[in-house]
Design a protein around this motif. Sequence first.
Motif, mmCIF file in Angstrom:
data_model
loop_
_atom_site.group_PDB
_atom_site.id
_atom_site.type_symbol
_atom_site.label_atom_id
_atom_site.label_comp_id
_atom_site.label_asym_id
_atom_site.label_seq_id
_atom_site.Cartn_x
_atom_site.Cartn_y
_atom_site.Cartn_z
ATOM 1 N N GLN A 193 1.036 -1.316 0.010
ATOM 2 C CA GLN A 193 -0.065 -0.084 -0.025
ATOM 3 C C GLN A 193 0.980 1.310 -0.183
ATOM 4 O OE1 GLN A 193 -3.071 0.341 3.157
ATOM 5 N NE2 GLN A 193 -4.396 1.090 1.523
ATOM 6 N N THR A 223 6.640 -13.362 13.783
ATOM 7 C CA THR A 223 6.742 -12.868 12.479
ATOM 8 C C THR A 223 7.302 -11.583 12.344
ATOM 9 O OG1 THR A 223 4.641 -11.496 12.853
ATOM 10 C CG2 THR A 223 4.290 -13.649 12.219
ATOM 11 N N GLU A 226 7.060 -7.370 11.462
ATOM 12 C CA GLU A 226 6.421 -6.347 12.369
ATOM 13 C C GLU A 226 4.968 -6.211 11.809
ATOM 14 O OE1 GLU A 226 8.967 -3.040 12.728
ATOM 15 O OE2 GLU A 226 10.881 -4.298 13.464
ATOM 16 N N TRP A 255 3.223 -5.475 7.561
ATOM 17 C CA TRP A 255 2.987 -4.057 7.194
ATOM 18 C C TRP A 255 4.177 -3.303 7.626
ATOM 19 C CZ3 TRP A 255 2.258 0.413 10.122
ATOM 20 C CH2 TRP A 255 1.979 1.394 9.843
ATOM 21 N N GLY A 256 4.498 -3.580 9.043
ATOM 22 C CA GLY A 256 5.595 -2.830 9.588
ATOM 23 C C GLY A 256 6.926 -2.998 8.879
ATOM 24 N N SER A 257 7.224 -4.421 8.714
ATOM 25 C CA SER A 257 8.565 -4.490 8.201
ATOM 26 C C SER A 257 8.682 -4.802 6.607
ATOM 27 C CB SER A 257 9.445 -5.761 8.944
ATOM 28 O OG SER A 257 8.374 -6.786 9.026
ATOM 29 N N ASP A 258 7.746 -4.451 5.967
ATOM 30 C CA ASP A 258 7.640 -4.548 4.579
ATOM 31 C C ASP A 258 8.094 -5.837 3.853
ATOM 32 O OD1 ASP A 258 6.942 -1.750 4.831
ATOM 33 O OD2 ASP A 258 9.005 -0.992 4.413
ATOM 34 N N THR A 275 -1.728 -8.411 15.324
ATOM 35 C CA THR A 275 -0.798 -7.408 14.603
ATOM 36 C C THR A 275 0.048 -6.520 15.712
ATOM 37 O OG1 THR A 275 -2.797 -6.056 15.107
ATOM 38 C CG2 THR A 275 -2.469 -6.891 12.944
ATOM 39 N N GLU A 308 -0.252 -8.509 9.275
ATOM 40 C CA GLU A 308 -1.596 -8.263 9.156
ATOM 41 C C GLU A 308 -2.553 -9.588 8.208
ATOM 42 O OE1 GLU A 308 -2.463 -4.972 6.719
ATOM 43 O OE2 GLU A 308 -2.297 -3.557 8.178
ATOM 44 N N GLN A 347 4.599 -1.182 3.067
ATOM 45 C CA GLN A 347 3.364 -1.459 3.848
ATOM 46 C C GLN A 347 2.683 -2.704 3.138
ATOM 47 O OE1 GLN A 347 1.454 2.395 4.425
ATOM 48 N NE2 GLN A 347 3.578 3.343 4.531
ATOM 49 N N ARG A 355 0.206 -5.713 2.523
ATOM 50 C CA ARG A 355 -1.031 -5.943 3.223
ATOM 51 C C ARG A 355 -1.691 -7.046 2.593
ATOM 52 N NH1 ARG A 355 -4.150 -0.681 4.899
ATOM 53 N NH2 ARG A 355 -4.761 -2.198 6.448
ATOM 54 N N ASP A 362 3.232 -9.209 17.146
ATOM 55 C CA ASP A 362 4.419 -9.600 15.890
ATOM 56 C C ASP A 362 4.303 -11.015 16.065
ATOM 57 O OD1 ASP A 362 4.427 -6.915 15.371
ATOM 58 O OD2 ASP A 362 6.532 -6.759 16.234
#
Lengths: 328, 144
Positions: A48, A273, A275, A294-297, A252, A278, A318, A320, A255
Amino acid sequence: MVKQKKISIFNLKNSNIFILTFFLIILYFYFSYNFKIDHTSKAYITNQGDNTVSIVDLETLKKLKTLEVGVAPLGITILQKKKLVFVGNVGTDDISVIDAVNDRLITTIKLGTAPLSLTSNFEETEVYVTDWFKNNVLTVSVDEMRVTSSQNVGITPSGIAYNEKYQYQVITNRDANTLEIYDKDHNLVKKIETGNHPFGVYSEGNFAYVANVYDDSVSIINLVDWSKHEFLVGAHPYNVRVNNKVAYVTNTIDDTITIYDLDSKKTIKTLDTGETPENLDLSIKLNLLVVTNWGSDSISIFDTQNFKHIKEIKTGAQSRSFGDFILQ
Amino acid sequence: MKKIIFTLLAIIFSTSALSHGPTPQKVQESVTIAASPEKTWDALKNYSEFNKIMKVRSFKDKTMKIKYELIKTDVPFSDYNAQIRVKKGANDNESIVQWTARFYRTYKLNPPIPEGQDDATAVAAVNKIVGPGLAGFKKSVESK
């Protein structure tokens, strides 16, 4: 005369070679095409933050390609038989359609509203899209690649799943704490209470499974007698998938993922997982679970036979992929 | 010139389009600190400044991560969750502290979005917390 005969024999041989070559070429394409269809399982990850989809080969566990799509891609669904990937772009209010054989963008479907999640019917003739802002579910005709109808549903329609057994559309209403079930003619079959803040949903056989974000729980809803029960997971669960009576849930805020045995009603394992994990999907053939972080791409890949982490792969900003994102 | 105008229009169009959907916002910043990861992690757990704005939700020694939620409510963003983690730096006496925040704008309904309740306002407000917060923490660890 003798000379003429020689020429005709030569011609005959020549045409045989042409026919043979022609068939070899046909055979080559036939097998390479079928090989691709039978053996490649791929994950399509909506990023995203950078308006792309990362395509990951789940056999080699390597990134194959990055495709530019619309702005802020989020929801996704895959037509397994037709080999088409539908990606919802909430920034440009449209759907990017990807041909999963060649991994090329083939068309864009204008919606005029933000698509949050997508699913399709079993025949793969229709794709259903939840419209978060206007409380609708849109029907997209796959043949025509356009919206053919729109149906008003409960507020903040979030996750959508398709139940093959009953041909139901199952929809979570995040801010109403309900699950709505519609039949194939879009008639409301049932509206049932869930936990607080229901988001991701999965449905198979006689059940629907709902992640209740603010309750740190998953609701299991029986689609026949409408009984329900819950089990606890980690903090802020986002989505759930079920296979072989095992539920996989993304937490979420922790983690982690929770792996839960539906028969013994016990948590089998909690695994780390990347970060802010999702969404998740399974490659049945390869016994893999793929989680988007989402957090660690990135995506985290797990073995579903021994419940062990295999690899984390960088995707895009990001990541998702809200929906079914694995081409089996 | 035409190219510049086109690019500007494209930027304006894309940012206004971005503020249209149910999109969580992300602010991620890192700072390098001249102290070992262990020392930095101990300091982070005992650092009271962050606790004035955020409440610790959980922490993990193994991964050197602290998860926070927000205490303050008079802010132009919502559903804020963050984590601060300590990672190894270039050598044994260096560490990297990374702050990742996830949040939404305050206005959740149909566009048009009222001024001051959009994504840009939310991101700017979180940036104002994260940047100076990390700088203050760095100073505190390195001065000890």
